[in-house]
Each structure stands twice: as structure tokens, then as C-alpha cells.
Write an enzyme that holds these catalytic residues in place. Structure first.
Site, PDB file in Angstrom:
ATOM      1  N   HIS A  24       0.690  -0.930   0.107  1.00  0.00           N
ATOM      2  CA  HIS A  24       0.054   0.073   0.025  1.00  0.00           C
ATOM      3  C   HIS A  24       0.741   1.439   0.262  1.00  0.00           C
ATOM      4  O   HIS A  24       0.230   2.377  -0.493  1.00  0.00           O
ATOM      5  CB  HIS A  24      -0.932  -0.020   1.093  1.00  0.00           C
ATOM      6  CG  HIS A  24      -2.045  -1.098   1.122  1.00  0.00           C
ATOM      7  ND1 HIS A  24      -3.330  -0.830   1.218  1.00  0.00           N
ATOM      8  CD2 HIS A  24      -1.931  -2.320   0.763  1.00  0.00           C
ATOM      9  CE1 HIS A  24      -3.834  -1.854   1.087  1.00  0.00           C
ATOM     10  NE2 HIS A  24      -3.160  -2.946   0.996  1.00  0.00           N
ATOM     11  N   ASP A 127      -5.828   5.478   2.912  1.00  0.00           N
ATOM     12  CA  ASP A 127      -6.070   4.152   2.789  1.00  0.00           C
ATOM     13  C   ASP A 127      -7.582   3.570   3.161  1.00  0.00           C
ATOM     14  O   ASP A 127      -7.926   4.057   4.319  1.00  0.00           O
ATOM     15  CB  ASP A 127      -4.803   3.236   3.477  1.00  0.00           C
ATOM     16  CG  ASP A 127      -4.821   1.878   2.707  1.00  0.00           C
ATOM     17  OD1 ASP A 127      -3.788   1.751   1.979  1.00  0.00           O
ATOM     18  OD2 ASP A 127      -5.726   0.842   3.227  1.00  0.00           O
ATOM     19  N   HIS A 367       2.077 -14.190  -6.784  1.00  0.00           N
ATOM     20  CA  HIS A 367       0.959 -14.431  -5.962  1.00  0.00           C
ATOM     21  C   HIS A 367      -0.339 -13.627  -6.229  1.00  0.00           C
ATOM     22  O   HIS A 367      -1.205 -13.576  -5.300  1.00  0.00           O
ATOM     23  CB  HIS A 367       1.378 -14.153  -4.421  1.00  0.00           C
ATOM     24  CG  HIS A 367       1.647 -12.596  -4.275  1.00  0.00           C
ATOM     25  ND1 HIS A 367       2.398 -11.761  -5.082  1.00  0.00           N
ATOM     26  CD2 HIS A 367       1.156 -12.043  -3.225  1.00  0.00           C
ATOM     27  CE1 HIS A 367       2.207 -10.513  -4.607  1.00  0.00           C
ATOM     28  NE2 HIS A 367       1.416 -10.506  -3.375  1.00  0.00           N
TER      29      HIS A 367
END
Ligand code: UDP
Length: 482
Positions: A24, A127, A367
């Protein structure tokens, strides 16, 4: 009353408040760079141990780009009895530490308020995982924008699953269900859903707390000014439209934000100090044939058992392909006799964007973290998808079934630690399909087209550039239109 009744271009001041995880923080720094390139004053608020993620790359950026300020607030280690240094989800290796870190993030509310009091900015970009941010911004009469670390597709899939709960009407964990009301028919199994959604077990206190936390984050988002998405319209058009028109969200797509890093130095230093020298890395890549190297990296939070690492090593060796494997620590890998003899092994942190952008890279075992997918798309690289947890199983669907630029390795279960459930033969086979033959060529050609579209999107006049310009324009006139 407002601090923003008629903001001159150079006076618009935006505060960025990233979550304490590299997945992030890295894109948030890029977003701050993008805003500052549009003559916006930018300040990033972070905690002491996370500060180098921003200050270090800004040392060289200062020579090429406008100023970005960093404001450091204290981290509540004592209040949450977190061990010294555990200030980032990367170091939260147990569910207990993760729970404490969530608590610590909630305590950041007070120091954030103090920063807003001090600077009186015009906008807060926080965020999605700070559920208090919309209210705090409202106290200062400024808009709060939400930054989602992920793309439109997974936001739409998660919303449909939360709203319609298709996983509740099936019997077994392995039975497939269709995610309802999406533009494509996408199937999942219950095993691929996050544990807290799957279990839905009211006796589980840890999960209850997490569910409550996530619920308040969603409510905070609903009251916010809107959402910033690190994606581009041409990549997931149907889902960008669905998110806005069907789900009714106000959103601006401004990515791929990593493309704001043009110089090799900026591509090299992202996140942390690399565990390999820039020139050694480039020299190794230069010595390989075009599109011949498989890059293997599972982001910042993935954990593997030694037996799974051994399967990866065997799969890579059996594939006969050149490879770079970024190996993070595993729980019990003291001896490391499993490390492959061939290939380039990077222990620790790799300069991922620099590597992906090199012509010798032909594929990426990932991933399916959203940043990794976007970085691969921006470099025209097809993928072997190996989702582990978070929203990665949704992202895999976008890559393999909608964009068709990847092949799944066969990961079946959302789980924090990967424990030898993917066999070396499956790894080898997926690598072969992405690197060799007609299917591989087709995927590579699709990925290259997306690369061009990604670059056009962020260029002047492109879809992401225009959305960012229009957002900044709206922020400048925010108080005139309220
Ligand atoms: N990254 C990197 N080197 C590494 C591991 C990760 O530069 O060795 C960067 C990667 O380029 C990406 C971010 O860290 O920008 C990881 O974000 P992603 O969303 O892919 O995964 P997460 O770590 O959040 O699961």
C-alpha cells in the site's frame, strides 16, 4: 469557514495517509508523485520505521521531480504492547501480531488529526483500511478520498459476494459457484474465499473483530468523497463501468501508477533496499536471451513452508527455463539444502520493476498481489498465477479468464501459509505453458498490447491522465460546489 474556498493551482495541498504495508505504501508514494506533477502540494504522513520507504526514494527523486514532504507521527508500540520494530504488516508473522497491528492503526487517528490541525490541507487521501479517516476529514471540512490497493474487478467481485452470499447456498467447500451479477461468468469455490467470509463463525472472536473492522471501513468509504483506483480503463473497462454504474461508486482510475518511475534509479529503489546490486542485476539480465527468464516473486507478505519451497525449487529446475527467484524467509528453512543450483536467487528484496522492465524477462510467477499484476501488465509480461490470500484469488480470475494473459498453477485454498499443496509438476507445467509454444506466444502478444495501452493511459490525454486531471480540478473547486 473552509480552507479551500477558491484554491489556486499551486495552493492545493493534499495529505496522503498510507496503510503500514509495502503493497500500500509503494503505490501511495507513486500517487503522491503523480499529484505533485500536477502542481499539487503533497505531504505523506507515516510512522518512524516506515519512513525510509518514502524518504530513501525521494532522495534521488528530488533531482528530477517536484518536492514531496514527509510528516512522521509516532507509532503506538507501547499502547498496543507490540514488540519494538513491528510497525509494518510484513513483520506480523502471527495472528496475534496482526490483531495488535490493526489496533495500532486505529490509534493513529489522534496523531493524524494533529497533522491536519497543523497544516490545514485541502484534501485527505487515506487508505481504505483507516475507518476513521472520513470523519476526521469532515471535522476539518475537507474531502476524504479512499485509496484501494486493488483494482476494479476484485472490488466488484467482493461486493457481489458480500451482497449476495452465493457461497452460502452450496454444500461443499470445493463446489463451484458463480459470482452473481458480474459482466462475465466467473466461478469460485468457498475454499478460495478469505477465511473470515468463509467461516462466518460467530464464536470466533478474532474474526468477529476483523469483520467489524472491515465493516466500519466500508461504511467510512460510503461516506467518503470517492475512491482512487490504481488501474486503467482499458484494462478492466467492464468492471470500471460496473463499479461506477451498477455499484454506484464515485471513482477515479489513475494507474498504473508505477509507470511514473521513468529513471532506472527510481525503478530500482522501490520499497526497500534491494538485496542485489543494480548493475549486477542488469548484467545478469543482459546476458540472457530476450523473453527467456521467468521471474518468481510472491510479494511482501507471503509465507511458505520448507516443503513448499522445495517443490518450487524442483519445479523451476525441471522447467529448464532461466529464472530469478526472490526468496523471503520461511519458517523453518535453516539448512536451505533445497535451494536450486541454477538461476539467480535473490534473498530478501528484489528491484521488481527494474527486473520486469528488462527485455530478457518472459514470464512472472506471481501471488497475484495487485501491484505485481499491474507491474507485469505495464511491462507486457504474461503470468503464472499462484494466489495465496487477501483478494488474490479474484485477481487471478481477471488475469487467467478475462485478460487471458496467464495460467494458474492450481492454488486451491486461501491460506496465510502455503504448505506444499502445489506440486513441482504443476509448477513446471504452468511455467512451460507461459514460456513455450503457441499458447505462450498468444499470451505474450496480448500482454504486449496491454503494455502499450497502459503507457498510453498515463500519457498526457490518456484515460488515467484525464481522470487524474479531472479529480484535481474537482478538488480545487470542492468548496465552490458543496
Ligand atoms: N516488491 C519489490 N521487491 C520485492 C517484493 C515486492 O519491489 O522483493 C514490490 C512489488 O514491486 C510491488 C509490491 O512490492 O510493488 C508488492 O505489492 P503486491 O500488491 O504485489 O503484493 P503484496 O506484498 O501487497 O501482497
Amino acid at each position: 469557514m473552509s480552507s479551500m474556498s477558491n484554491v489556486e493551482p499551486q495552493n492545493l495541498h493534499v495529505i496522503f495517509f498510507p496503510m503500514i504495508g509495502h503493497g500500500h505504501m509503494i503505490p501511495m508514494l507513486d500517487i503522491a508523485k503523480l499529484f505533485s506533477s500536477h502542481q499539487v502540494k503533497t505531504t505523506i504522513v507515516t510512522t518512524p520505521r516506515n519512513a525510509p520507504t518514502f524518504t530513501k526514494p525521494l532522495e534521488s527523486y528530488r533531482n528530477v521531480g517536484p518536492k514531496i514532504d514527509i510528516e512522521i507521527i509516532p507509532f503506538p508500540s507501547k499502547e498496543t504492547s507490540l514488540p519494538e520494530g513491528v510497525e509494518n504488516f510484513e513483520y506480523a508473522t502471527s495472528p496475534q501480531l496482526v490483531a495488535k497491528l490493526w489496533k495500532a492503526t486505529l490509534l493513529l487517528q489522534k496523531p493524524l488529526k494533529e497533522v491536519l490541525e497543523k497544516y490545514k490541507p485541502n484534501c485527505l487521501i487515506a487508505d481504505k483500511l483507516f475507518p476513521f479517516a472520513t470523519e476526521v476529514a469532515a471535522e476539518f471540512n475537507i474531502p476524504r478520498l479512499v485509496f484501494h490497493g486493488t483494482g476494479f474487478f476484485s472490488l466488484c467481485a467482493l461486493d457481489a459476494i458480500t451482497k449476495f452470499e452465493p457461497h452460502k447456498s452450496i454444500i461443499s467447500d470445493e463446489e463451484e459457484f458463480v459470482i452473481p451479477h458480474l459482466p462475465h461468468e466467473i466461478k469460485l469455490t468457498r475454499l478460495k474465499l478469505p477465511q473470515h467470509i468463509r467461516e462466518n463463525n460467530n464464536n470466533n472472536n478474532n474474526n468477529n473483530e476483523l469483520v467489524e473492522f472491515l465493516k466500519s471501513a466500508v461504511e467510512s468509504e460510503a461516506k467518503s468523497y470517492g475512491v482512487i483506483v490504481n488501474s486503467f480503463y482499458e484494462l478492466e473497462q467492464d468492471y470500471a463501468d460496473h463499479y461506477r454504474k451498477v455499484m454506484g461508486r464515485r471513482a477515479w482510475h489513475i494507474g498504473p501508477v508505477s509507470l511514473c518511475n521513468k529513471e532506472n534509479e527510481a525503478k530500482f529503489y522501490r520499497g526497500k533496499d534491494s538485496s542485489i546490486d543494480e548493475h549486477d542485476c542488469l548484467r545478469w539480465l543482459d546476458s540472457k536471451k530476450e523473453s527467456s527468464v521467468m521471474y518468481v516473486c510472491f510479494g511482501t507478505l507471503s509465507m511458505f513452508s520448507t516443503s513448499q519451497l522445495r517443490e518450487i525449487a524442483m519445479g523451476l529446475e525441471a522447467s529448464g527455463q532461466e529464472f530469478i527467484w526472490v526468496v523471503k524467509g520461511s519458517k523453518d528453512n535453516e539448512t536451505e539444502e533445497w535451494l536450486p543450483k541454477k538461476g539467480l536467487i535473490i534473498r530478501g528484496w528484489a528491484p521488481q520493476v527494474l527486473i520486469l522492465d528488462h527485455k530478457s524477462i518472459g514470464g512472472f510467477v506471481t501471488h497475484c498481489g495487485w501491484n505485481s499484476i499491474l507491474e507485469a501488465v505495464s511491462c507486457g509480461i504474461p503470468m503464472v498465477t499462484w494466489p495465496i490470500f487477501s483478494e488474490q484469488f479474484y485477481n487471478e480470475k481477471l488475469v487467467t479468464e478475462i485478460l487471458r494473459i496467464g495460467v494458474g498453477v492450481g492454488a486451491k485454498e486461501w491460506k496465510r501459509t502455503v504448505d506444499a499443496n502445489v506440486k513441482s509438476e504443476d509448477i513446471h507445467e504452468a511455467i512451460r505453458r507461459v514460456m513455450v509454444g503457441d499458447e505462450a506466444l498468444e499470451m505474450r502478444s496480448k500482454a504486449k498490447k496491454l503494455k502499450q495501452k497502459a503507457r498510453l493511459a498515463i500519457d498526457v490525454g490518456g484515460s488515467s491522465y484525464s481522470d487524474l486531471s479531472s479529480l484535481i480540478h474537482q478538488l480545487r473547486s470542492y468548496h465552490l460546489t458543496q
